[in-house]
Write an enzyme that holds these catalytic residues in place. Structure first.
Site, PDB file in Angstrom:
ATOM      1  CG  PHE A 148      -4.127  -6.217   8.447  1.00  0.00           C
ATOM      2  CD1 PHE A 148      -3.589  -7.227   9.227  1.00  0.00           C
ATOM      3  CD2 PHE A 148      -3.394  -5.771   7.347  1.00  0.00           C
ATOM      4  CE1 PHE A 148      -2.351  -7.794   8.913  1.00  0.00           C
ATOM      5  CE2 PHE A 148      -2.157  -6.334   7.040  1.00  0.00           C
ATOM      6  CZ  PHE A 148      -1.641  -7.350   7.823  1.00  0.00           C
ATOM      7  CG  ASP A 233      -3.378   1.308   5.735  1.00  0.00           C
ATOM      8  OD1 ASP A 233      -3.120   1.183   4.519  1.00  0.00           O
ATOM      9  OD2 ASP A 233      -2.993   0.499   6.594  1.00  0.00           O
ATOM     10  CE  LYS A 262      -1.027  -5.688   0.896  1.00  0.00           C
ATOM     11  NZ  LYS A 262      -1.723  -5.353   2.123  1.00  0.00           N
TER      12      LYS A 262
HETATM   13  C1  LIG Z   1      -1.058  -5.238   3.449  1.00  0.00           C
HETATM   14  C2  LIG Z   1      -1.435  -4.086   4.283  1.00  0.00           C
HETATM   15  C3  LIG Z   1      -0.498  -3.441   5.104  1.00  0.00           C
HETATM   16  C4  LIG Z   1       0.915  -3.945   5.281  1.00  0.00           C
HETATM   17  O1  LIG Z   1       1.630  -3.993   4.090  1.00  0.00           O
HETATM   18  P1  LIG Z   1       2.937  -4.923   3.986  1.00  0.00           P
HETATM   19  O2  LIG Z   1       3.532  -4.545   2.667  1.00  0.00           O
HETATM   20  O3  LIG Z   1       2.484  -6.347   4.044  1.00  0.00           O
HETATM   21  O4  LIG Z   1       3.816  -4.567   5.137  1.00  0.00           O
HETATM   22  C5  LIG Z   1      -0.914  -2.333   5.809  1.00  0.00           C
HETATM   23  N1  LIG Z   1      -2.176  -1.879   5.719  1.00  0.00           N
HETATM   24  C6  LIG Z   1      -3.101  -2.478   4.952  1.00  0.00           C
HETATM   25  C7  LIG Z   1      -4.489  -1.915   4.880  1.00  0.00           C
HETATM   26  C8  LIG Z   1      -2.770  -3.611   4.219  1.00  0.00           C
HETATM   27  O5  LIG Z   1      -3.704  -4.236   3.495  1.00  0.00           O
END
Ligand SMILES: *Cc1c(COP(=O)(O)O)cnc(C)c1O
Length: 407
Positions: A148, A233, A262
């Site tokens: 994700f 990520d 985040k």
């Molecule tokens: C939440 C998330 C994203 C996307 O972030 P948004 O601020 O919702 O666009 C990308 N990668 C990971 C691992 C995430 O948990």
């Protein structure tokens, strides 16, 4: 939640909130937040809930963390937005302190997590073309199955989630997937046109999946040997969530590129970043990439305070210590409604015995008892409270969970 005439009535119905103008791209629990502080959310009826989701790690340092809101209030009274057409006195110090926290040279500031991922993909492709010498348009990036990384057109192009993909084509080419945890399969997927391996060190949305111990170290040496960028990520796993500043640290691995988001916004606003050394991020020149809001003074001020908080290590320690406690308590429920528990620090994926209902049904029952968690997939719940939560509050939440699981 209110109990009226013995039936379970949601606050949404009870207070007649009309949300038909809100696009239906989410199916939220029927809890209507009116205020929040620390680990607690209060709804419009005055009921208090222990937040065990923390906005998917965006609220790691607690709702309305006083240090962060003080920074935000002060910055609101000076300057909030100038765009990158001009400098602001906040941006360079923020990039310097964040680069330093990551042990890298440079920061590309963006806003949402998906933008950081998109930017990381663009940087990797540009690096591949300009530095590695991959011919134009031929670059590929190896990702993990069940990843994700966000919701943009390009990102869903390499998702396995049919709900997230269906109807949104045509898809962006240039991605190939290998099973998460299988370094041999990644080795196989890499070819001379591979510019990057993009992974979550611990897969969040997939159910808090922790890879085998040799996975990330093997990916690290693979990427070094094959001249491929390792992009981590850490948008959900990073910034103290797992008991370390970065989840990669659990395996002593340093990626070439960090994607952050985040919690970087301190629970106040979207702040994201791509962090890397100059030989990578230096491939971007004026006009080649940008964002009107990226690195704005308010975001930079908040981000700087977040880095300052992380430098003290208090939240990493809390997550490690309280996370051990959370996992001990959850492990104690295995065989009593819980099938498996995974995770690190204050981050747990809990598989529920399907005879007790879906994870969504269990999360509704937990909300009735004042504990907010989020289901992922059919039978997995995630516990990811703000890192300000106390041991007593964890015990109370797990007691509620045990009661919900009891036949
Ligand atoms: C939440 C998330 C994203 C996307 O972030 P948004 O601020 O919702 O666009 C990308 N990668 C990971 C691992 C995430 O948990």
């Amino acid at each position: 939640m209110l109990h009226i005439g013995g039936a379970f009535v949601t606050t949404l119905e009870a207070i007649a909130i009309d949300d038909h103008c809100v696009a239906h791209n989410y199916a939220p629990l029927p809890v209507v937040a009116a205020s929040a502080e620390g680990a607690w959310i209060t709804d419009v009826a005055g009921r208090r809930y222990l937040d065990c989701l923390a906005a998917y790690s965006a609220v790691n340092f607690g709702h309305r963390n006083p240090e962060i809101t003080a920074t935000a209030h002060a910055q609101l009274d000076t300057v909030t937005l100038v765009s990158r057409a001009f400098h602001s006195d906040r941006l360079a110090p923020f990039c310097a302190t964040l680069a330093n926290l990551c042990g890298k040279d440079m920061v590309l500031p963006m806003n949402s997590g998906a933008e950081a991922v998109e930017s990381g993909i663009k940087v990797a492709r540009k690096w591949g073309t300009d530095v590695k010498g991959v011919s134009a348009g031929a670059a590929n990036i190896v990702v993990a199955h069940n990843n994700f990384h966000g919701r943009t057109t390009t990102i869903i192009s390499f998702s396995d989630d049919e709900t997230a993909r269906r109807g949104f084509g045509p898809y962006t080419p240039g991605f190939r997937a290998a099973p998460f945890g299988d370094a041999d399969a990644f080795a196989e997927a890499i070819d001379e046109n591979t510019v990057a391996v993009l992974i979550e060190p611990i897969q969040g949305e997939a159910g808090i999946i922790v890879p085998p111990d040799d996975f990330l170290p093997r990916l690290r040496s693979l990427c070094t040997q094959r001249n491929v960028l390792l992009i981590a990520d850490e948008i959900q796993s990073g910034l103290a969530r797992t008991g370390k500043t970065f989840a990669c640290e659990h395996w002593g691995v340093v990626p070439d590129v960090y994607l952050l988001g985040k919690a970087l916004g301190g629970g106040v606003m979207p702040v994201s970043a791509v962090v890397a050394d100059a030989d990578v991020l230096g491939v971007l020149h004026p006009g080649e990439h940008g964002s009107t809001f990226g690195g704005n003074p308010l975001a930079a001020a908040i981000g700087s305070t977040v880095v300052e908080i992380l430098r003290r290590g208090e939240f990493q320690r809390r997550s490690a210590e309280l996370g051990a406690h959370l996992h001990r308590r959850l492990d104690g429920l295995i065989g009593r409604g819980v099938v498996a528990v995974r995770g690190k620090g204050l981050w747990a994926g809990v598989d529920i015995d399907s005879r007790l209902g879906t994870a969504k049904q269990v999360s509704l029952r937990l909300a009735q008892r004042g504990v907010l968690v989020k289901d992922t997939h059919g039978s997995t719940l995630r516990f990811a409270p703000p890192l300000v939560i106390t041991a007593d509050e964890i015990d109370w939440a797990i007691d509620q969970f045990a009661a919900v699981l009891a036949p």
